[in-house]
Enzyme design. Structure first.
Site, PDB file in Angstrom:
ATOM      1  N   PRO A   1       0.843  -1.196   0.000  1.00 60.81           N
ATOM      2  CG  PRO A   1       0.179  -0.845   2.224  1.00 60.81           C
ATOM      3  CD  PRO A   1       0.953  -1.799   1.342  1.00 60.81           C
TER       4      PRO A   1
ATOM      5  CD  GLN B   1      -0.954  -1.818   6.627  1.00 57.54           C
ATOM      6  OE1 GLN B   1      -0.942  -0.608   6.450  1.00 57.54           O
ATOM      7  NE2 GLN B   1       0.048  -2.622   6.244  1.00 57.54           N
TER       8      GLN B   1
ATOM      9  CB  CYS C   1       2.865   4.248   8.960  1.00 50.78           C
ATOM     10  SG  CYS C   1       2.494   5.877   8.242  1.00 50.78           S
TER      11      CYS C   1
ATOM     12  CG  ASN D   1       8.659  -3.253   1.480  1.00 46.23           C
ATOM     13  OD1 ASN D   1       8.479  -2.365   2.311  1.00 46.23           O
ATOM     14  ND2 ASN D   1       8.346  -3.083   0.220  1.00 46.23           N
TER      15      ASN D   1
ATOM     16  NE  ARG E   1       9.684   4.529  -2.667  1.00 43.18           N
ATOM     17  CZ  ARG E   1      10.844   5.110  -2.388  1.00 43.18           C
ATOM     18  NH1 ARG E   1      10.988   6.409  -2.615  1.00 43.18           N
ATOM     19  NH2 ARG E   1      11.841   4.423  -1.877  1.00 43.18           N
TER      20      ARG E   1
END
Length: 331
Positions: A6, A67, A97, A198, A223
């Site tokens: 996301p 999520q 985040c 990731n 991205r």
């Protein structure tokens, strides 16, 4: 396995739909649903993850895991139980985040300073949802440093998560290169659950190096997939998956219809003043991979009228769906 990450304000359900039509993605994770101090109504979950209305799948049939982000174990668990009633493919928990607004309200990566709380949140959610609903989590290497990295990973595993995505940077690192893929290997070796690598994967070469350094079998793209919609297919081909079939690079001529399809969805679901910005935002990322995108971006960057933008890019106006104003969302 290749997962699609996301990206708040960019990689939402509309772009998920578009990118999964290209192929190569095994599963998506939605943008986070913020949990504070109340039980959210079902419509909030469905607004952020409209795939819940379609068997928790994108139009291309790719499963989507919803999520949640929050810091109160009981409140997150209660919302997870309600979410589970809507039939999600699984429930993911956000401990990664780096956004200042989220962190100021004790959400996301700042929780990595509190491994015990992280474990409590995971355990509470695992107890609250049916056993057949998978629970996973995403974390960074830490908040300000990596001192509690392994403690957090072990707490997530002990809490009952069956999968952990690790972004190879701390919150302090932000999105600055490099990502420390070798540190993901330390996490993988410390826990007994599936770990997904990731961070900073823009090319096939990046993907292969990330998998080598992390020792992981699975990868989450973010991205890099936005900049090159054919990346997942190319990575699968390089790994010899899908029967070893090679994947031709996605040509710019093939990207144009994807942008047109995406913009048609944006015109129906996003407030008019934000529509052009959403398409130009994606086009900005495409510049990284496609030389043609640079010329296109320069040609349209000052255009803010959606009809003019559609005419300039696609040679026709994209009609906006007639929706009630309260169904439109801001970018």
């Amino acid at each position: 396995m290749i997962l699609l990450a996301p990206m708040e304000g960019l990689l939402d359900h509309m772009l998920r739909d578009t990118l999964t039509r290209v192929g190569g993605v095994d599963r998506c994770v939605s943008e986070f649903i913020r949990v504070t101090d109340q039980l959210l109504p079902a419509r909030v979950f469905k607004r952020i993850v409209p795939e819940l209305l379609h068997g928790s799948r994108t139009a291309a049939g790719v499963p989507v895991r919803a999520q949640l982000l929050g810091s109160d174990p009981q409140c997150v668990a209660e919302n997870a139980a309600r979410l589970a009633e809507l039939g999600p493919e699984g429930i993911d928990l956000n401990f990664g985040c780096p956004a200042k607004t989220v962190n100021r309200h004790r959400g996301g990566a700042v929780l990595l300073d509190e491994p015990e709380l992280v474990g409590e949140i995971v355990a509470a959610v695992r107890r609250a949802v049916p056993s057949q609903v998978p629970v996973s989590a995403k974390m960074r290497l830490g908040n300000e440093d990596r001192d509690r990295m392994l403690d957090c990973a072990r707490a997530i595993a002990a809490g009952g998560a069956t999968e952990l995505v690790v972004h190879g940077r701390t919150k302090r690192d932000g999105y600055k290169p490099p990502a420390f893929w070798d540190q993901i290997a330390r996490v993988r070796e410390a826990v007994g659950i599936e770990v997904v690598a990731n961070g900073e994967v823009w090319t096939v070469e990046d993907a292969l190096q990330c998998l080598r350094e992390s020792g992981c079998r699975s990868l989450m793209l973010g991205r890099g997939m936005v900049a090159n919609p054919g990346l997942a297919l190319a990575v699968r081909a390089a790994l010899g998956r899908d029967g070893g079939q090679s994947a031709a690079a996605l040509a710019w001529a093939d990207v144009i219809p994807l942008m047109e399809s995406f913009f048609a969805q944006v015109r129906g679901k996003v407030a008019t003043r934000h529509q052009a910005g959403r398409l130009k935002q994606w086009l900005h990322y495409l510049r990284r991979h496609y030389p043609e995108a640079e010329e296109t971006y320069q040609r349209v960057r000052t255009i803010n009228a959606p009809d003019v933008l559609a005419m300039t890019l696609f040679g026709k106006e994209e009609s906006s769906s007639q929706q009630d104003s309260d169904t439109l969302i801001a970018a």
